[in-house]
Design a protein around this motif. Structure first.
Motif, short mmCIF file in Angstrom:
data_model
loop_
_atom_site.label_atom_id
_atom_site.label_comp_id
_atom_site.label_asym_id
_atom_site.label_seq_id
_atom_site.Cartn_x
_atom_site.Cartn_y
_atom_site.Cartn_z
N VAL A 280 0.84 -1.21 0.00
CA VAL A 280 0.00 0.00 0.00
C VAL A 280 0.87 1.25 0.00
CG1 VAL A 280 -1.63 1.33 1.38
CG2 VAL A 280 -2.00 -1.12 1.03
N LYS A 281 1.94 1.25 0.77
CA LYS A 281 2.85 2.39 0.82
C LYS A 281 3.53 2.62 -0.53
CE LYS A 281 6.89 4.21 3.28
NZ LYS A 281 7.89 3.94 4.35
N LEU A 282 3.99 1.53 -1.17
CA LEU A 282 4.67 1.64 -2.45
C LEU A 282 3.75 2.18 -3.54
CD1 LEU A 282 7.19 1.02 -4.24
CD2 LEU A 282 6.19 -1.24 -4.61
N LEU A 283 2.48 1.74 -3.52
CA LEU A 283 1.55 2.09 -4.60
C LEU A 283 0.75 3.35 -4.32
CD1 LEU A 283 0.23 -1.50 -5.38
CD2 LEU A 283 2.07 -0.26 -6.54
N ALA A 284 0.87 3.92 -3.14
CA ALA A 284 0.06 5.07 -2.75
C ALA A 284 0.16 6.27 -3.70
CB ALA A 284 0.41 5.49 -1.32
N PRO A 285 1.33 6.58 -4.27
CA PRO A 285 1.42 7.79 -5.11
C PRO A 285 0.71 7.70 -6.45
CG PRO A 285 3.60 7.10 -4.31
CD PRO A 285 2.66 5.97 -4.07
N TYR A 286 0.28 6.53 -6.87
CA TYR A 286 -0.16 6.38 -8.25
C TYR A 286 -1.65 6.64 -8.41
CZ TYR A 286 4.48 4.55 -8.65
OH TYR A 286 5.84 4.44 -8.59
N GLN A 287 -1.96 7.47 -9.41
CA GLN A 287 -3.34 7.82 -9.70
C GLN A 287 -3.92 7.01 -10.86
OE1 GLN A 287 -3.30 12.05 -10.45
NE2 GLN A 287 -2.82 12.56 -8.31
N ARG A 288 -3.02 6.40 -11.65
CA ARG A 288 -3.44 5.63 -12.82
C ARG A 288 -2.61 4.35 -12.89
NH1 ARG A 288 -2.82 10.90 -13.75
NH2 ARG A 288 -0.64 10.57 -14.31
N ALA A 289 -3.26 3.25 -13.23
CA ALA A 289 -2.56 1.97 -13.39
C ALA A 289 -3.01 1.32 -14.69
CB ALA A 289 -2.83 1.04 -12.22
N ILE A 290 -2.05 0.96 -15.51
CA ILE A 290 -2.32 0.27 -16.78
C ILE A 290 -1.84 -1.17 -16.62
CG2 ILE A 290 -1.85 0.19 -19.25
CD1 ILE A 290 -1.29 3.24 -19.08
N LEU A 291 -2.76 -2.12 -16.77
CA LEU A 291 -2.46 -3.53 -16.55
C LEU A 291 -2.12 -4.19 -17.88
CD1 LEU A 291 -5.38 -4.45 -14.11
CD2 LEU A 291 -3.14 -3.45 -13.57
N ILE A 292 -0.93 -4.81 -17.95
CA ILE A 292 -0.47 -5.47 -19.17
C ILE A 292 -0.08 -6.90 -18.82
CG2 ILE A 292 1.19 -5.40 -21.08
CD1 ILE A 292 1.42 -2.38 -20.60
N GLY A 293 -0.98 -7.85 -19.10
CA GLY A 293 -0.77 -9.23 -18.71
C GLY A 293 -0.94 -9.47 -17.22
N ALA A 294 -1.39 -8.48 -16.51
CA ALA A 294 -1.46 -8.51 -15.04
C ALA A 294 -2.88 -8.25 -14.57
CB ALA A 294 -0.50 -7.48 -14.45
#
Length: 544
Positions: A280-294
């Motif tokens: 949660v701490k690592l991903l907190a700054p991100y406002q957009r996520a693009i999933l590629i094979g994930a």
């Protein structure tokens, strides 16, 4: 192996028996071979004996015995991850399949192509409800993309081709074909069938446009490209890094991945941590996520007072390429759409952690999670295949080995422990000219230790490093994380493996391979270097 109580056939069917080379079992093996499936990991019983006899007549098929069905399916998983094609397995009725389910689960989560052949009683014998009779379809279905039954010999080839097709299409998956004994032994005039070409999901144009929009604010550092599957191969990672350089996006790998190509000269990439708070701490700054094979990252379990999703609640998620798609094509089209080069300007986005913490190779330096990771960063040989079921003891491995020698990295994908030894076994069958290095936790290693015997029998080039903390250490952490307090006497007896301590040297030698035990970092280094200098299976017990 399931107890064997199949009593054969009745007198009305004796005319279809014999050693004919034109029965259902023969056409099944011929269909497998015609479609490039030429390795069979097996643990057979009476119902499969005509298939075994057919294998005798087909020397092109490599047959490898596993002493437990979980070894069989785990080895097929490791093989397919490295060979990029399925192996087949041979399992004995429902109970044999049930023993194989945990590593079928891991294979399903890895999108591994796998064709399971499960023998069953002769169709006319089922009404007797013999001891091994079971509902095989219901057992197979939760862990299989496709389940079929060959009702008679003339149907075997077509069903086998469909099983192969279903295992290789849409990114790969597990197929299970049920083979009744009479379908195997009965004569047939059918010929081998070629499976249809694998299908692929077409890239969604609207998802591509949404991804381009998400990347439009170049340099804000708040867009994440989350990669898994084929996207973690070297060629795809180069394109992903070029997109990141062009747009300011950040690359990260899904927490559990079937195969990643990493090390010096390759794109360095973090992965989502297992620990919920760290993720949660690592991903907190991100406002957009693009999933590629994930898939969007979620916690392995629910923890009181902690979120299930690891991305921020307001994060905009776009699935450019689902797990069944073609991540390489998706990255190529995305790179073209944002004007990124085909190769990045630099491969040094994330320096190796080991460079900042030089390991002291001393007999005074204990083996622990940190020093083990630092040591492996220096010891991994060029072009190795590293299989990882180190669990809690290997948590630091990924970040400390970003600049290790180039290697392929295979990990447990579905969380069903007992994957490591079989995974390494199958990888070594697929790539006999490459050294396989297994990092195996001692507790989970006990689930499928029979795979050591298969390694010895086949003389596979596997270095098994057993990380022996003599406990289910991960469960001690989980005990605390779920808010259960401190383990008392009864709870501790569920978590500790030290009374008596497991003797891995005796286990290895009993399975036919040499082994040594080490308890400090200098001895570990000496033992690993010696093992890397020789061919064949070897085991090192590294005591923490």
């Amino acid at each position: 192996m399931a107890q064997d109580n199949d009593n054969g056939h009745n007198s009305s069917n004796t005319s279809s028996l014999g050693s004919t080379a034109n029965n259902g079992a023969d056409v099944l093996v011929d269909t497998l071979l015609a479609n490039g499936v030429d390795v069979c990991f097996a643990n057979p019983g009476t119902s499969e004996m005509h298939f075994v006899a057919a294998l005798d007549r087909k020397p092109q098929m490599r047959c490898i015995l596993g002493l437990f069905e979980g070894v069989v399916t785990g080895a097929a998983d490791g093989y397919a991850r490295m060979a990029d094609k399925p192996a087949c397995t041979l399992l004995h009725t429902g109970p044999g399949l049930a023993n194989a389910l945990a590593n079928m689960h891991n294979a399903r989560r890895a999108n591994t192509p796998m064709v399971n052949i499960v023998g069953d009683h002769a169709s006319y014998h089922l009404h007797h409800d013999a001891p091994l009779t079971s509902d095989i379809e219901s057992l197979a279905r939760p862990m299989s993309r496709w389940v079929g039954r060959a009702r008679h010999a003339n149907e075997v080839a077509r069903q086998a081709a469909e099983a192969i097709h279903q295992s290789t299409t849409l990114g790969g998956g597990v197929s299970t074909l049920i083979l009744p004994a009479d379908a195997a032994w009965s004569e047939t005039s059918t010929s081998p069938v070629h499976a249809p070409a694998p299908e692929a999901l077409e890239l969604d144009a609207s998802a591509l446009r949404a991804s381009v929009r998400a990347l439009r604010d170049r340099g804000d550092g708040k867009t994440l490209l989350m990669l898994s599957g084929r996207a973690l191969r070297e060629d795809a990672l180069l394109i992903a890094q070029a997109i990141a350089e062009r747009t300011g996006a950040h690359l990260i790998a899904q927490q559990s991945n079937a195969r990643a190509q990493r090390g010096r000269g390759r794109v360095s990439i973090e992965r989502v941590p297992y620990n919920v708070d760290a993720a949660v701490k690592l991903l907190a700054p991100y406002q957009r996520a693009i999933l590629i094979g994930a898939k969007a990252p979620v916690a392995f379990f629910a923890y009181p007072g902690k979120p299930g999703s690891m991305l921020p609640a307001d994060c905009e998620i776009t699935t450019l390429c689902p797990p069944g798609g073609d991540p390489l094509e998706a990255l190529e089209q995305l790179a073209e759409a944002v004007g990124a080069a085909r190769r990045p300007e630099s491969l040094l986005a994330l320096p190796s952690m080991a460079a900042a913490d030089k390991l002291g190779w001393s007999s005074a330096t204990p083996i622990n999670a940190l020093t083990f990771a630092q040591a492996m960063a220096e010891l991994i040989p060029d072009n190795a295949i590293v299989c990882d079921e180190s669990v809690s003891s290997g948590r630091d491995f990924f970040r400390y080995t970003m600049q290790a020698a180039p290697h392929d990295y295979l990990q447990i994908t579905g969380g069903a422990i007992g994957n490591g030894i079989p995974l390494a076994t199958g990888a070594a069958v697929a790539c006999p000219d490459r050294k396989v290095v297994l990092m195996q936790a001692d507790g989970s290693g006990m689930y499928t230790l029979q795979g050591l015997w298969t390694q010895a029998r086949e003389q596979l080039d596997v270095l098994n490093i057993i990380i022996a903390n003599r406990s289910y250490a991960i469960l001690r952490g989980e005990f605390k994380s779920v808010g259960a307090g401190e383990p008392g006497r009864n709870a501790s007896r569920m978590l500790d493996l030290d009374n008596p301590a497991i003797d891995w040297l005796a286990i290895a030698r009993g399975c036919g391979m040499e082994a040594v035990r080490v308890s400090h970092i200098a001895a570990l280094g000496d033992a690993v270097r010696a093992a890397l200098g020789r061919k064949g299976p070897f085991l090192i017990e590294a005591v923490l």
